[in-house]
Write a protein that holds these residues in place. Structure first.
Motif, PDB file in Angstrom:
ATOM      1  N   ALA A   1       0.866  -1.190   0.000  1.00 28.19           N
ATOM      2  CA  ALA A   1       0.000   0.000   0.000  1.00 28.19           C
ATOM      3  C   ALA A   1       0.893   1.228   0.000  1.00 28.19           C
ATOM      4  N   LEU A   2       0.331   2.329  -0.486  1.00 25.84           N
ATOM      5  CA  LEU A   2       1.120   3.545  -0.720  1.00 25.84           C
ATOM      6  C   LEU A   2       0.396   4.772  -0.178  1.00 25.84           C
ATOM      7  N   VAL A   3       1.174   5.665   0.417  1.00 22.04           N
ATOM      8  CA  VAL A   3       0.722   7.035   0.671  1.00 22.04           C
ATOM      9  C   VAL A   3       1.695   7.942  -0.069  1.00 22.04           C
ATOM     10  N   ASN A   4       1.223   8.536  -1.155  1.00 17.87           N
ATOM     11  CA  ASN A   4       2.079   9.398  -1.982  1.00 17.87           C
ATOM     12  C   ASN A   4       1.789  10.856  -1.669  1.00 17.87           C
ATOM     13  N   LEU A   5       2.839  11.615  -1.460  1.00 16.88           N
ATOM     14  CA  LEU A   5       2.715  13.015  -1.057  1.00 16.88           C
ATOM     15  C   LEU A   5       3.411  13.901  -2.085  1.00 16.88           C
ATOM     16  N   ASP A   6       2.701  14.908  -2.556  1.00 15.50           N
ATOM     17  CA  ASP A   6       3.263  15.819  -3.546  1.00 15.50           C
ATOM     18  C   ASP A   6       2.671  17.200  -3.306  1.00 15.50           C
ATOM     19  N   SER A   7       2.998  18.125  -4.193  1.00 15.99           N
ATOM     20  CA  SER A   7       2.506  19.485  -4.016  1.00 15.99           C
ATOM     21  C   SER A   7       2.330  20.156  -5.360  1.00 15.99           C
ATOM     22  N   ALA A   8       1.225  20.896  -5.490  1.00 14.40           N
ATOM     23  CA  ALA A   8       0.998  21.746  -6.659  1.00 14.40           C
ATOM     24  C   ALA A   8       0.671  23.157  -6.200  1.00 14.40           C
ATOM     25  N   GLY A   9       1.151  23.496  -5.019  1.00 13.36           N
ATOM     26  CA  GLY A   9       0.907  24.811  -4.450  1.00 13.36           C
ATOM     27  C   GLY A   9       1.579  24.905  -3.098  1.00 13.36           C
ATOM     28  N   ALA A  10       1.180  25.883  -2.316  1.00 18.36           N
ATOM     29  CA  ALA A  10       1.828  26.070  -1.016  1.00 18.36           C
ATOM     30  C   ALA A  10       0.890  26.832  -0.089  1.00 18.36           C
ATOM     31  N   GLY A  11       0.870  26.409   1.177  1.00 17.03           N
ATOM     32  CA  GLY A  11       0.237  27.220   2.191  1.00 17.03           C
ATOM     33  C   GLY A  11      -1.156  26.813   2.618  1.00 17.03           C
ATOM     34  N   GLY A  12      -1.771  25.818   2.012  1.00 17.13           N
ATOM     35  CA  GLY A  12      -3.129  25.455   2.382  1.00 17.13           C
ATOM     36  C   GLY A  12      -3.268  23.975   2.680  1.00 17.13           C
TER      37      GLY A  12
ATOM     38  N   ASN B   1       6.356  25.595  -8.526  1.00 19.74           N
ATOM     39  CA  ASN B   1       7.534  25.447  -9.386  1.00 19.74           C
ATOM     40  C   ASN B   1       8.079  26.782  -9.894  1.00 19.74           C
ATOM     41  N   THR B   2       7.988  27.806  -9.065  1.00 20.16           N
ATOM     42  CA  THR B   2       8.637  29.082  -9.369  1.00 20.16           C
ATOM     43  C   THR B   2       9.577  29.429  -8.220  1.00 20.16           C
ATOM     44  N   LYS B   3      10.346  30.481  -8.401  1.00 18.01           N
ATOM     45  CA  LYS B   3      11.273  30.901  -7.349  1.00 18.01           C
ATOM     46  C   LYS B   3      10.541  31.474  -6.141  1.00 18.01           C
ATOM     47  N   PHE B   4       9.239  31.724  -6.284  1.00 20.74           N
ATOM     48  CA  PHE B   4       8.458  32.268  -5.179  1.00 20.74           C
ATOM     49  C   PHE B   4       7.892  31.164  -4.281  1.00 20.74           C
ATOM     50  N   ASP B   5       8.125  29.918  -4.661  1.00 25.04           N
ATOM     51  CA  ASP B   5       7.656  28.779  -3.866  1.00 25.04           C
ATOM     52  C   ASP B   5       8.666  28.526  -2.760  1.00 25.04           C
ATOM     53  N   ARG B   6       8.585  29.331  -1.718  1.00 22.40           N
ATOM     54  CA  ARG B   6       9.535  29.275  -0.604  1.00 22.40           C
ATOM     55  C   ARG B   6       8.793  28.955   0.695  1.00 22.40           C
ATOM     56  N   TYR B   7       9.561  28.711   1.744  1.00 22.64           N
ATOM     57  CA  TYR B   7       8.939  28.335   3.005  1.00 22.64           C
ATOM     58  C   TYR B   7       8.012  29.425   3.538  1.00 22.64           C
ATOM     59  N   LYS B   8       8.248  30.681   3.146  1.00 25.06           N
ATOM     60  CA  LYS B   8       7.447  31.786   3.664  1.00 25.06           C
ATOM     61  C   LYS B   8       5.987  31.700   3.234  1.00 25.06           C
ATOM     62  N   VAL B   9       5.724  31.052   2.123  1.00 26.78           N
ATOM     63  CA  VAL B   9       4.335  30.932   1.681  1.00 26.78           C
ATOM     64  C   VAL B   9       3.687  29.663   2.214  1.00 26.78           C
TER      65      VAL B   9
ATOM     66  N   PRO C   1       3.151  40.979 -10.668  1.00 31.49           N
ATOM     67  CA  PRO C   1       4.485  40.568 -10.195  1.00 31.49           C
ATOM     68  C   PRO C   1       4.380  39.751  -8.906  1.00 31.49           C
ATOM     69  N   THR C   2       5.222  38.767  -8.790  1.00 35.26           N
ATOM     70  CA  THR C   2       5.416  37.971  -7.565  1.00 35.26           C
ATOM     71  C   THR C   2       4.258  37.029  -7.256  1.00 35.26           C
ATOM     72  N   THR C   3       3.022  37.539  -7.252  1.00 34.23           N
ATOM     73  CA  THR C   3       1.901  36.728  -6.775  1.00 34.23           C
ATOM     74  C   THR C   3       1.221  35.928  -7.868  1.00 34.23           C
ATOM     75  N   ASN C   4       1.054  36.516  -9.051  1.00 34.02           N
ATOM     76  CA  ASN C   4       0.335  35.857 -10.156  1.00 34.02           C
ATOM     77  C   ASN C   4       1.134  36.052 -11.437  1.00 34.02           C
ATOM     78  N   VAL C   5       2.227  35.336 -11.544  1.00 37.07           N
ATOM     79  CA  VAL C   5       3.191  35.612 -12.609  1.00 37.07           C
ATOM     80  C   VAL C   5       2.839  34.865 -13.892  1.00 37.07           C
TER      81      VAL C   5
ATOM     82  N   PHE D   1       6.064  41.113 -14.416  1.00 41.09           N
ATOM     83  CA  PHE D   1       5.065  40.066 -14.215  1.00 41.09           C
ATOM     84  C   PHE D   1       5.461  38.747 -14.877  1.00 41.09           C
ATOM     85  N   ALA D   2       6.520  38.752 -15.677  1.00 41.84           N
ATOM     86  CA  ALA D   2       6.947  37.540 -16.386  1.00 41.84           C
ATOM     87  C   ALA D   2       8.033  36.833 -15.581  1.00 41.84           C
ATOM     88  N   HIS D   3       7.756  35.585 -15.239  1.00 44.53           N
ATOM     89  CA  HIS D   3       8.734  34.801 -14.482  1.00 44.53           C
ATOM     90  C   HIS D   3       9.445  33.852 -15.431  1.00 44.53           C
ATOM     91  N   PRO D   4      10.732  34.114 -15.740  1.00 46.55           N
ATOM     92  CA  PRO D   4      11.439  33.243 -16.694  1.00 46.55           C
ATOM     93  C   PRO D   4      11.751  31.884 -16.083  1.00 46.55           C
TER      94      PRO D   4
END
Length: 927
Positions: free
Chosen positions: A266-277, A347-355, A675-679, A912-915
């Motif tokens: 049996a498996l419990v798989n853990l992943d993320s497609a966001g942060a903070g909720g 998956n951006t540079k804004f995905d940090r522990y602070k969020v 910028p930053t929030t909705n890039v 607003f563009a995140h390379p």
């Protein structure tokens, strides 16, 4: 015989003497007077007494029009008062100093402290020193701390750093890896002899950055399980896999090669497609409903839905997880959970522990710890393949995060069909009752119901069609994703059109209908009946085709059926509009659920529209979600706007609201990115490309871009440099045109017929499938690459006979980056017989067609790759061109050098563009 008496605007039944024919006739007249508004059907005048009129007006007259906005606003307020706070609720994070008073509880502060240290290490790209050395040492250090605290009298712990190589078919490519590392921990109770293991998996690599919330959750769970005073039945394997973003090299390496993998049941798989909720359970099984029972029993903060599972497995979401690998190559059944809030930073540079809040850590930790404890003690683990345990999918969902519901698919089928048929039967009873009360024929009511059923179908189609039409118009006007930064815009853009579409047919009919002898109160009930039957039919049809999300329609039918039974039993069914009060009360629970569910879906999917690619209009998905959510939540409530006078004015008011929102959306407010929030995710590769011909004299004629051209008798070379854009925005490069100089940017589709994947170094299958929509921006300066893969043509051996000629070509690729792609295209008249890569691609020519794509990634082992091709040729002449070979190298690491021209280009991008970029090379050879 029945005697109908006027009471509160309704009807009460009493028995008459068989000899009271005159009294019976009078009462029947009075009945018709009351339900038709006090008009004697024979005399055409009012014979209603003052008291009777007051009672009738109290319960049988429509309310004033100005109450209708308050009616709609009540339901909006109910959502914000109940659903919104419950959806965003997170538990308070437990602090380390509180641990003594809360033994065995997940401590979010400790996990957070590890998360901060991980975040400070920076991005962890597979193949980098940080990932392959420092991160492995970090994990081993944390595991060693757990070992020091472990109850060694109760538990054994084994630790293994796995390094392995392998390959598998994934999407339309061979996914090949070498030297991939996993850190694996097995924790088992000394008192247990079970050979069935629970696997808990998450990955620590990133692309290019994400906070490893699930990794620290696993470490704290490991610590608590190892220090628990209550041993568990089944060993637990904690897999910290080092290459999920490659994609899925780490999970495949474990399930295919590790000595413990065969015992994982049996498996419990853990992943993320966001942060903070909150994290959502969005896949289960397949089959094995006992896993849902464990989630129900253990999850402290449930958040799950079958609908998310079916959407995900229909590939409507641009993501995938390790769950697929364990399911397909184990197979190991399990539960797939992922953080989904604030996907704008995924998956951006804004995905940090602070969020990632401490409350989010506590929420996830509570659920994971409880789930691991529960499954590791489950009796079903002893034999997961037993018929009673393994058969059947599940229908599952949480209700506002308060509790969790699940049942097997077979049970769901029975419930869906039973309640749907039951609703149709009770509605037939209701129509019969109306006919008896008003002394009209059942056929009259059947004809009215038939008309309303057709109007219900029309209303449903308009409620879906108007929002979808809005999304088409906005796409045609180059205005998609206006809601991306201001999600409240969907209210006016998609929800208001859906309301209009749903109520318009019935409203026009009730307003313009001929002067019939059926009272308005019954007409309005029949509108609800028609929608209920339509929803019941949809529920049955969806159940027949195996869509488990049919439970949503069953829920609609169930609560309407409950309200109708109450109204019939209490005779409120015949007392003016009092039935509507019961209906509204019974609709509160489904309304709260549907608005909660579709709000959650919008929170998850709106951020994903920025990475849906260019093929599909992202507004179609969002408008469809809004429309379905509104229909399910308000299908019986919206038509009640006809309880109020001048309902057409309310439709006009909704149209005005829609117009105002449209005007706002085409202003700067509707520009998607911030910028930053909705890039804006700007995927591009800084590319250097060469073409070489080996062994023959060929002259190229190229007209698209200027390339360096060198020719000799034995080789010919073309060179070009520029930026290869894999755009994610439906509007292609248009949002950037006024913000940065893109002079010379061009499409590449005209070269796709003659070049392998249009001559571009597409990264993986997703990139390659969208390569025809790519853009190429040439640059004058050659790209200063961190390196290039070196291809060596080792040998050619011609074998076989004249009737069956074949040849072997041997190659070696060295000095390449940790991510490379090999593109193989046999020339006309040439067929690939075999090669050193995975044979499955060649064994299925109907599924896998040239050009063949082999993706190669390595971790700790960068040794050269050797391979061969065995081919046959129709004319048997192997002296001419036989095969085209393209090799791309991707220097994805943030440590890979970017040249000055590239840095300047990145600096000039709008804020607003995140390379999301990296240098890449592409070499195309013909042998």
């Amino acid at each position: 015989m029945e005697n109908m008496e006027k009471h509160n605007g309704g009807f009460e039944e009493d028995k008459l003497s068989e000899h009271s024919e005159t009294s019976y006739t009078e009462n029947k007249k009075n009945t018709l007077q009351l339900v038709t508004g006090g008009i004697d059907p024979e005399e055409g005048c009012s014979n209603v007494t003052l008291i009777e009129f007051k009672q009738k007006s109290r319960f049988s007259e429509q309310l004033e029009w100005y109450y209708s906005p308050a009616y709609l606003l009540f339901w909006v307020g109910l959502f914000f008062a109940v659903c919104y706070p419950l959806f965003n609720h997170l538990p308070t994070g437990v602090k380390i100093e509180e641990e003594a008073n809360l033994p065995g509880t997940f401590v979010a502060q400790r996990a957070e402290s590890i998360l901060i240290r991980l975040d400070l290490m920076g991005p962890k790209i597979a193949g980098d020193y940080v990932t392959e050395v420092e991160m492995v040492q970090f994990l081993l250090g944390e595991i060693s701390k757990v070992r020091d605290e472990m109850r060694s009298d109760l538990y054994d712990m084994e630790v293994d750093v796995q390094r392995s190589s392998g390959s598998f078919l994934h999407w339309q490519m061979i996914n090949m890896y070498q030297g991939i590392q996993n850190v694996v921990v097995k924790l088992s109770s000394k008192s247990s002899n079970s050979t069935s293991y629970l696997l808990v998996n998450s990955h620590y690599d990133s692309k290019p950055s994400n906070a490893e919330l699930m990794v620290v959750t696993m470490l704290e769970t490991l610590r608590l399980m190892a220090t628990s005073e209550e041993p568990f039945l089944h060993p637990i394997v904690f897999l910290f896999n080092g290459a999920e973003e490659q994609p899925f090299h780490g999970s495949h390496s474990f399930i295919s090669n590790h000595r413990w993998s065969a015992n994982c049941k049996a498996l419990v798989n853990l992943d993320s497609a966001g942060a903070g909720g909150r994290e959502i359970l969005f896949q289960g099984g397949p089959n094995h409903p006992w896993l849902m029972k464990q989630y129900k029993k253990s999850a402290k903060h449930p958040f799950a839905t079958t609908m998310a599972e079916e959407i995900f497995q229909a590939d409507l979401i641009p993501s995938d997880t390790d769950f697929r690998i364990f399911r397909d190559f184990g197979p190991v059944p399990g539960l797939d959970m992922a953080g989904c809030y604030n996907g704008f930073v995924y998956n951006t540079k804004f995905d940090r522990y602070k969020v990632s809040s401490r409350g989010a850590l506590q929420n996830t930790g509570d659920n994971v710890l409880s789930l691991v404890r529960s499954i590791s003690n489950a009796e079903e683990m002893y034999d997961t393949e037993e018929m009673a345990h393994s058969e059947g999918h599940s229908v599952f969902f949480d209700y506002l995060g308060l509790f969790f519901v699940y049942y097997t698919e077979s049970t769901g089928t029975a419930l869906n069909i039973s309640f749907s048929l039951g609703a149709i039967l009770v509605i037939c009873l209701s129509l019969w009752r109306m006919a008896r009360v008003t002394d009209r024929s059942l056929g009259t009511y059947a004809r009215v119901f038939g008309m309303q059923f057709l109007l219900a179908i029309l209303g449903f189609l308009l409620a879906l069609g108007f929002p979808l039409l809005m999304s088409v118009f906005y796409d045609a006007g180059d205005r998609t994703m206006t809601y991306f930064s201001n999600s409240w815009l969907v209210i006016g853009l998609f929800i208001c059109p859906s309301i209009i579409g749903l109520v318009l047919p019935a409203t026009l009919y009730l307003s313009l209908r001929p002067n019939e002898k059926i009272p308005h109160t019954y007409h309005l009930q029949i509108v609800g009946h028609a929608y209920c039957v339509f929803m019941a039919v949809l529920c049955i049809l969806l159940t027949i085709v195996g869509i488990r999300t049919a439970y949503l329609f069953m829920m609609c039918v169930f609560f309407y059926l409950g309200a109708l039974i109450i109204n019939l039993a209490t005779r409120l069914h015949d007392k003016g509009y009092l039935w509507a009060l019961v209906l509204c009360v019974c609709q509160v629970l489904p309304y709260l659920y549907f608005t909660y569910l579709f709000h959650a879906l919008l929170v998850i999917t709106i951020p994903m529209t920025s990475r849906k690619g260019m093929d599909a209009n992202p507004d179609l998905l969002i408008s469809l979600e809004c429309a379905l959510g509104f229909i399910l939540a308000m299908v019986f409530l919206a038509p009640l706007l006809n309880l109020f006078r001048r309902p057409k004015a309310m439709v006009g008011g909704l149209t005005l609201v829609m117009f105002i929102f449209c005007m706002i959306s085409v202003s700067d407010v509707g520009f998607p990115y911030r910028p930053t929030t909705n890039v804006m995710r700007l995927h591009f590769l800084v590319s250097q490309m060469w073409e070489e011909i080996k062994g023959l004299l060929v002259i190229f004629e190229l007209s698209c871009v200027s390339r360096r051209y060198i020719e000799s008798f034995t080789s010919s070379t073309e060179e070009d440099s520029g930026y290869y854009f894999d755009l994610q925005d439906r509007r292609f490069e248009n949002p950037l045109l006024d913000k940065i100089n893109l002079t010379g940017i061009t499409r590449v589709d005209e070269y796709c017929e003659n070049e392998i994947y249009c001559g571009l170094p597409c990264f993986n299958h997703r990139w390659c499938s969208a390569v025809k929509d790519a853009r190429w921006l040439p640059r004058d300066e050659p790209v200063d690459l961190p390196g290039t893969p070196v291809l060596q043509f080792l040998n050619k051996t011609v074998l076989g006979t004249e009737s069956a000629p074949r040849a072997l070509y041997y190659f070696e690729v060295s000095s390449g980056p940790p991510r490379m792609s090999f593109f193989v295209q046999p020339r006309d008249g040439v067929r690939m017989l075999s090669w050193s890569f995975l044979k499955g691609m060649l064994d299925n020519p109907s599924v896998y067609k040239p050009p063949y794509h082999i993706f190669f990634g390595y971790g700790s082992d960068n040794s050269p790759v050797e391979f061969y091709f065995e081919m046959t040729k129709d004319d048997g002449n192997f002296d001419g061109p036989v095969v085209e070979l393209g090799i791309s190298g991707h220097y994805m690491s943030h440590l890979s050098k970017r040249d000055a021209t590239t840095r300047k280009f990145i600096e000039d991008l709008p804020d607003f563009a995140h390379p999301m970029e990296w240098p890449s090379s592409y070499e195309r050879y013909i042998f």
